[in-house]
Design an enzyme around this catalytic site. Structure first.
Site, PDB file in Angstrom:
ATOM      1  N   SER A  37      -1.572  15.108  19.716  1.00 40.92           N
ATOM      2  CA  SER A  37      -2.668  15.954  20.221  1.00 40.92           C
ATOM      3  C   SER A  37      -3.966  15.329  19.721  1.00 40.92           C
ATOM      4  CB  SER A  37      -2.527  17.390  19.694  1.00 40.92           C
ATOM      5  OG  SER A  37      -2.481  17.390  18.283  1.00 40.92           O
ATOM      6  N   PHE A  93       4.880  25.112  14.124  1.00 34.31           N
ATOM      7  CA  PHE A  93       5.162  24.354  15.353  1.00 34.31           C
ATOM      8  C   PHE A  93       5.320  22.854  15.090  1.00 34.31           C
ATOM      9  CE2 PHE A  93       2.481  27.886  17.035  1.00 34.31           C
ATOM     10  CZ  PHE A  93       3.321  28.372  18.007  1.00 34.31           C
ATOM     11  N   ALA A  94       4.657  22.350  14.036  1.00 30.73           N
ATOM     12  CA  ALA A  94       4.547  20.892  13.890  1.00 30.73           C
ATOM     13  C   ALA A  94       5.922  20.249  13.863  1.00 30.73           C
ATOM     14  CB  ALA A  94       3.779  20.551  12.613  1.00 30.73           C
ATOM     15  N   GLY A  95       6.091  19.232  14.680  1.00 28.90           N
ATOM     16  CA  GLY A  95       7.368  18.542  14.711  1.00 28.90           C
ATOM     17  C   GLY A  95       7.424  17.597  15.882  1.00 28.90           C
ATOM     18  N   LYS A  97       9.627  16.359  19.290  1.00 25.12           N
ATOM     19  CA  LYS A  97      10.424  17.180  20.214  1.00 25.12           C
ATOM     20  C   LYS A  97      11.110  16.430  21.348  1.00 25.12           C
ATOM     21  CE  LYS A  97       6.550  18.123  23.277  1.00 25.12           C
ATOM     22  NZ  LYS A  97       5.873  19.036  24.147  1.00 25.12           N
ATOM     23  N   SER A 137      14.838  25.973  19.143  1.00 28.26           N
ATOM     24  CA  SER A 137      14.998  25.547  20.532  1.00 28.26           C
ATOM     25  C   SER A 137      16.374  25.938  21.059  1.00 28.26           C
ATOM     26  CB  SER A 137      14.854  24.023  20.581  1.00 28.26           C
ATOM     27  OG  SER A 137      15.254  23.531  21.831  1.00 28.26           O
ATOM     28  N   TYR A 161      17.651  15.668  17.785  1.00 25.71           N
ATOM     29  CA  TYR A 161      16.589  16.683  17.775  1.00 25.71           C
ATOM     30  C   TYR A 161      17.190  18.077  17.540  1.00 25.71           C
ATOM     31  CZ  TYR A 161      13.284  20.006  19.828  1.00 25.71           C
ATOM     32  OH  TYR A 161      12.485  21.096  20.057  1.00 25.71           O
ATOM     33  N   LYS A 165      16.728  20.918  14.380  1.00 25.27           N
ATOM     34  CA  LYS A 165      16.320  22.327  14.546  1.00 25.27           C
ATOM     35  C   LYS A 165      17.360  23.259  13.914  1.00 25.27           C
ATOM     36  CE  LYS A 165      12.410  21.923  16.686  1.00 25.27           C
ATOM     37  NZ  LYS A 165      11.164  22.347  16.053  1.00 25.27           N
ATOM     38  N   ARG A 244      17.496  26.023  34.915  1.00 21.59           N
ATOM     39  CA  ARG A 244      16.868  26.192  33.608  1.00 21.59           C
ATOM     40  C   ARG A 244      16.081  27.490  33.588  1.00 21.59           C
ATOM     41  NH1 ARG A 244      19.981  22.846  32.790  1.00 21.59           N
ATOM     42  NH2 ARG A 244      19.792  20.842  31.738  1.00 21.59           N
ATOM     43  N   ARG A 306      21.460  12.814  34.272  1.00 18.27           N
ATOM     44  CA  ARG A 306      20.978  12.310  32.983  1.00 18.27           C
ATOM     45  C   ARG A 306      22.025  12.634  31.922  1.00 18.27           C
ATOM     46  NH1 ARG A 306      15.308  14.775  30.822  1.00 18.27           N
ATOM     47  NH2 ARG A 306      16.570  16.670  30.706  1.00 18.27           N
TER      48      ARG A 306
HETATM   49  P1  NAD Z   1       3.568  19.279  20.775  1.00 22.25           P
HETATM   50  O1  NAD Z   1       3.986  17.892  20.478  1.00 22.25           O
HETATM   51  O2  NAD Z   1       2.604  19.503  21.883  1.00 22.25           O
HETATM   52  O3  NAD Z   1       2.975  19.954  19.466  1.00 22.25           O
HETATM   53  C1  NAD Z   1       3.396  19.615  18.170  1.00 22.25           C
HETATM   54  C2  NAD Z   1       2.146  19.396  17.313  1.00 22.25           C
HETATM   55  O4  NAD Z   1       2.587  19.033  16.004  1.00 22.25           O
HETATM   56  C3  NAD Z   1       1.276  18.238  17.832  1.00 22.25           C
HETATM   57  O5  NAD Z   1      -0.067  18.668  17.889  1.00 22.25           O
HETATM   58  C4  NAD Z   1       1.468  17.134  16.791  1.00 22.25           C
HETATM   59  O6  NAD Z   1       0.313  16.353  16.636  1.00 22.25           O
HETATM   60  C5  NAD Z   1       1.799  17.951  15.544  1.00 22.25           C
HETATM   61  N1  NAD Z   1       2.589  17.212  14.554  1.00 22.25           N
HETATM   62  C6  NAD Z   1       3.698  16.454  14.793  1.00 22.25           C
HETATM   63  N2  NAD Z   1       4.153  15.937  13.639  1.00 22.25           N
HETATM   64  C7  NAD Z   1       3.325  16.390  12.665  1.00 22.25           C
HETATM   65  C8  NAD Z   1       3.288  16.207  11.249  1.00 22.25           C
HETATM   66  N3  NAD Z   1       4.189  15.450  10.615  1.00 22.25           N
HETATM   67  N4  NAD Z   1       2.306  16.822  10.567  1.00 22.25           N
HETATM   68  C9  NAD Z   1       1.387  17.586  11.190  1.00 22.25           C
HETATM   69  N5  NAD Z   1       1.371  17.772  12.522  1.00 22.25           N
HETATM   70  C10 NAD Z   1       2.340  17.189  13.243  1.00 22.25           C
HETATM   71  O7  NAD Z   1       4.890  20.133  21.007  1.00 22.25           O
HETATM   72  P2  NAD Z   1       5.066  21.607  21.578  1.00 22.25           P
HETATM   73  O8  NAD Z   1       5.676  21.511  22.911  1.00 22.25           O
HETATM   74  O9  NAD Z   1       3.835  22.390  21.384  1.00 22.25           O
HETATM   75  O10 NAD Z   1       6.201  22.123  20.597  1.00 22.25           O
HETATM   76  C11 NAD Z   1       5.904  22.840  19.428  1.00 22.25           C
HETATM   77  C12 NAD Z   1       7.189  23.125  18.683  1.00 22.25           C
HETATM   78  O11 NAD Z   1       8.076  23.839  19.542  1.00 22.25           O
HETATM   79  C13 NAD Z   1       7.949  21.867  18.247  1.00 22.25           C
HETATM   80  O12 NAD Z   1       8.487  22.109  16.970  1.00 22.25           O
HETATM   81  C14 NAD Z   1       9.058  21.735  19.277  1.00 22.25           C
HETATM   82  O13 NAD Z   1      10.190  21.122  18.738  1.00 22.25           O
HETATM   83  C15 NAD Z   1       9.330  23.204  19.587  1.00 22.25           C
HETATM   84  N6  NAD Z   1       9.904  23.396  20.937  1.00 22.25           N
HETATM   85  C16 NAD Z   1       9.226  22.921  22.029  1.00 22.25           C
HETATM   86  C17 NAD Z   1       9.761  23.093  23.306  1.00 22.25           C
HETATM   87  C18 NAD Z   1       9.079  22.545  24.526  1.00 22.25           C
HETATM   88  O14 NAD Z   1       9.741  22.418  25.571  1.00 22.25           O
HETATM   89  N7  NAD Z   1       7.797  22.227  24.488  1.00 22.25           N
HETATM   90  C19 NAD Z   1      10.981  23.788  23.452  1.00 22.25           C
HETATM   91  C20 NAD Z   1      11.627  24.268  22.310  1.00 22.25           C
HETATM   92  C21 NAD Z   1      11.064  24.062  21.054  1.00 22.25           C
HETATM   93  C1  WQD Z   2      14.906  20.250  32.996  1.00 21.74           C
HETATM   94  C2  WQD Z   2      15.741  19.873  34.219  1.00 21.74           C
HETATM   95  C3  WQD Z   2      16.788  17.698  34.084  1.00 21.74           C
HETATM   96  C4  WQD Z   2      13.135  15.323  34.161  1.00 21.74           C
HETATM   97  C5  WQD Z   2      14.600  19.935  27.029  1.00 21.74           C
HETATM   98  C6  WQD Z   2      15.105  19.993  25.626  1.00 21.74           C
HETATM   99  C7  WQD Z   2      14.977  21.390  25.098  1.00 21.74           C
HETATM  100  C8  WQD Z   2      13.557  21.897  25.202  1.00 21.74           C
HETATM  101  C9  WQD Z   2      13.075  21.772  26.605  1.00 21.74           C
HETATM  102  C10 WQD Z   2      12.497  21.244  23.137  1.00 21.74           C
HETATM  103  C11 WQD Z   2      17.054  19.185  33.850  1.00 21.74           C
HETATM  104  C12 WQD Z   2      15.785  17.749  35.211  1.00 21.74           C
HETATM  105  C13 WQD Z   2      14.043  16.364  34.152  1.00 21.74           C
HETATM  106  C14 WQD Z   2      13.069  14.473  35.314  1.00 21.74           C
HETATM  107  C15 WQD Z   2      14.782  15.809  36.333  1.00 21.74           C
HETATM  108  N1  WQD Z   2      12.639  21.154  24.391  1.00 21.74           N
HETATM  109  N2  WQD Z   2      14.845  16.606  35.207  1.00 21.74           N
HETATM  110  N3  WQD Z   2      13.889  14.772  36.366  1.00 21.74           N
HETATM  111  O1  WQD Z   2      16.565  19.168  29.345  1.00 21.74           O
HETATM  112  O2  WQD Z   2      16.359  21.641  29.882  1.00 21.74           O
HETATM  113  O3  WQD Z   2      15.388  20.788  27.840  1.00 21.74           O
HETATM  114  O4  WQD Z   2      13.243  20.425  27.043  1.00 21.74           O
HETATM  115  O5  WQD Z   2      13.088  21.942  22.374  1.00 21.74           O
HETATM  116  O6  WQD Z   2      15.357  21.357  23.779  1.00 21.74           O
HETATM  117  O7  WQD Z   2      16.454  19.602  25.614  1.00 21.74           O
HETATM  118  O8  WQD Z   2      14.328  20.203  29.969  1.00 21.74           O
HETATM  119  O9  WQD Z   2      12.433  19.491  31.327  1.00 21.74           O
HETATM  120  O10 WQD Z   2      13.903  17.719  30.294  1.00 21.74           O
HETATM  121  O11 WQD Z   2      14.792  19.099  32.166  1.00 21.74           O
HETATM  122  O12 WQD Z   2      15.495  16.017  37.317  1.00 21.74           O
HETATM  123  O13 WQD Z   2      12.300  13.518  35.366  1.00 21.74           O
HETATM  124  O14 WQD Z   2      15.007  18.920  34.988  1.00 21.74           O
HETATM  125  O15 WQD Z   2      17.919  16.988  34.478  1.00 21.74           O
HETATM  126  O16 WQD Z   2      17.998  19.620  34.760  1.00 21.74           O
HETATM  127  P1  WQD Z   2      15.786  20.414  29.306  1.00 21.74           P
HETATM  128  P2  WQD Z   2      13.776  19.056  30.912  1.00 21.74           P
END
Ligand code: NAD
Ligand code: WQD
Length: 347
Positions: A37, A93-95, A97, A137, A161, A165, A244, A306
């Site tokens: 970010s 949230f930081a992590g 993903k 997640s 990943y 979690k 999904r 995939r």
């Molecule tokens: P994101 O990458 O947009 O946000 C994560 C933020 O954490 C970023 O701003 C990054 O710069 C910061 N960060 C990463 N490593 C860091 C560190 N070591 N120290 C300090 N800051 C750090 O991701 P997001 O989509 O906003 O996801 C937020 C959280 O939710 C993550 O933990 C992710 O695993 C979890 N999550 C996301 C999704 C999704 O689909 N987006 C789904 C399930 C869980």
């Molecule tokens: C959604 C659908 C793909 C990309 C992942 C993580 C989950 C969470 C959310 C963090 C699937 C299809 C995708 C593309 C496609 N994140 N797809 N073409 O796999 O459900 O979940 O993100 O925690 O932990 O596993 O999400 O958005 O990758 O895929 O057809 O270019 O879209 O096959 O069916 P997913 P996704």
């Protein structure tokens, strides 16, 4: 009014949650390394708050640093105390993903996601701050068979990943089960958060080629990428593509605020909650909805499945509904419209 430490607060979900917390009058203290970010997100947050007359610059504190740096985090807690705004609770949230990247670079995923969380928990304990909401997640369920997933389903991640979690969830459970009283812990297992704030001022900005479908669709719509590859049309579903559980990121932000308040009102808690809409949509339905609400064509082609995908994933949301008395209200149309508004803004 509370002071909430938001790690990863300038990221996709973190930035939307900061807005929700600030709109309710809270202070926020953001810790972010900007590894996924940047500072412009803070400007976006301020623009949104200005729109609703909620901007008070004194309520936003930003510390640039890495959560693995324990002494840096200790300074953040100390600073907040010295400024008469001690940290009341944390949303973590930081992590990292990206599922695919986690299989290629496992060490960095274990380090950031697990060691980073341990570093944070050490500092929280040292400062007697014991309320934490953790971003887990749906990936922790892996290919657990009982769909929709209940919180009690088998935890069976099949990527690095997901293991990180599940490990942090275990660490939090150990802390709760230990004798240290007063911990209020929430693990939110998000399903598929997409969309953006309707203002178009903040949204998701993935680095490099997106792994997730929604930012990929947005980039094809904007012309930045040629074509979306739909991973498989031979899945055992009605239209052959995967299902999904998409949830609007603004709904997700709201549920953080609500769950945090729920935790603050408890003596002790270790809460695990699914967060989704509980309503699955297929990949084709997502594409068609995006095309319809935004009046734009998405160039796509079917390709191989995939590795690691499962055909159907969606949440059993009964626990969330009954405990929080809350349901996500935004539709798939809202997600597609708002996500595109953001993409147009950055294209
Ligand atoms: P994101 O990458 O947009 O946000 C994560 C933020 O954490 C970023 O701003 C990054 O710069 C910061 N960060 C990463 N490593 C860091 C560190 N070591 N120290 C300090 N800051 C750090 O991701 P997001 O989509 O906003 O996801 C937020 C959280 O939710 C993550 O933990 C992710 O695993 C979890 N999550 C996301 C999704 C999704 O689909 N987006 C789904 C399930 C869980
Ligand atoms: C959604 C659908 C793909 C990309 C992942 C993580 C989950 C969470 C959310 C963090 C699937 C299809 C995708 C593309 C496609 N994140 N797809 N073409 O796999 O459900 O979940 O993100 O925690 O932990 O596993 O999400 O958005 O990758 O895929 O057809 O270019 O879209 O096959 O069916 P997913 P996704």
């Amino acid at each position: 009014m509370k002071n909430i430490l938001v790690t990863g607060g300038t990221g996709f979900i973190g930035s939307h949650t900061c807005i929700s917390l600030l709109e309710s009058g809270n202070n926020i203290t953001i810790v972010d390394s900007f590894m996924n970010s940047n500072k412009s997100v803070i400007e976006g947050i301020k623009k949104v708050l200005k729109l609703s007359n909620n901007l008070d610059e004194n309520k936003i504190h930003l510390y640039l640093g890495d959560i693995r740096n324990t002494s840096f985090l200790q300074d953040v807690f100390l600073d907040s105390k010295n400024n008469k705004k001690p940290i009341d609770g944390v949303i973590h949230f930081a992590g990292l993903k990206a599922v695919g990247e986690s299989m290629v670079n496992p060490i960095i995923y274990w380090d950031v996601n697990v060691n980073g969380s341990i570093s944070l928990l050490k500092v929280m304990e040292a400062n007697n701050c014991k309320t934490i909401l953790f971003s887990s997640s749906a990936t922790v369920y892996g290919d657990s068979k009982n769909i929709p997933f209940k919180e009690s389903a088998l935890i069976n991640p099949f990527n690095t990943y997901g293991h990180t979690k599940a490990t942090v969830e275990n660490i939090l459970k150990n802390i709760y089960d230990s004798n240290s009283s007063g911990w209020k812990i929430g693990c939110l297992r998000y399903f598929n958060p997409i969309g953006a704030h309707p203002s178009g001022f903040i949204g998701e900005s993935p680095n490099g080629k997106p792994e997730n479908i929604f930012p990929y669709i947005c980039q094809v719509a904007s012309g930045f990428r040629d074509k979306l590859y739909v991973f498989g049309n031979d899945w055992p579903t009605a239209d052959g593509t995967c299902y999904r559980d998409y949830i609007h990121v603004v709904d997700l932000a709201e549920v953080h605020k609500i769950t945090l308040n729920y935790l603050f009102n408890k003596e002790n808690e270790n809460l695990i909650l699914n967060v989704g809409k509980g309503k699955p949509s297929s990949v084709l339905e997502l594409i068609k909805t995006f095309e319809r609400v935004n009046n734009i064509n998405i160039n796509y082609e079917f390709s191989d499945r995939r590795v690691g995908d499962i055909p159907i994933s969606y949440a059993d949301t009964a626990k969330m509904f009954s405990l929080l008395k809350w349901k996500p209200s935004r539709s798939l149309e809202d997600m597609c419209r708002d996500g595109w508004a953001w993409q147009k803004n950055i294209s």
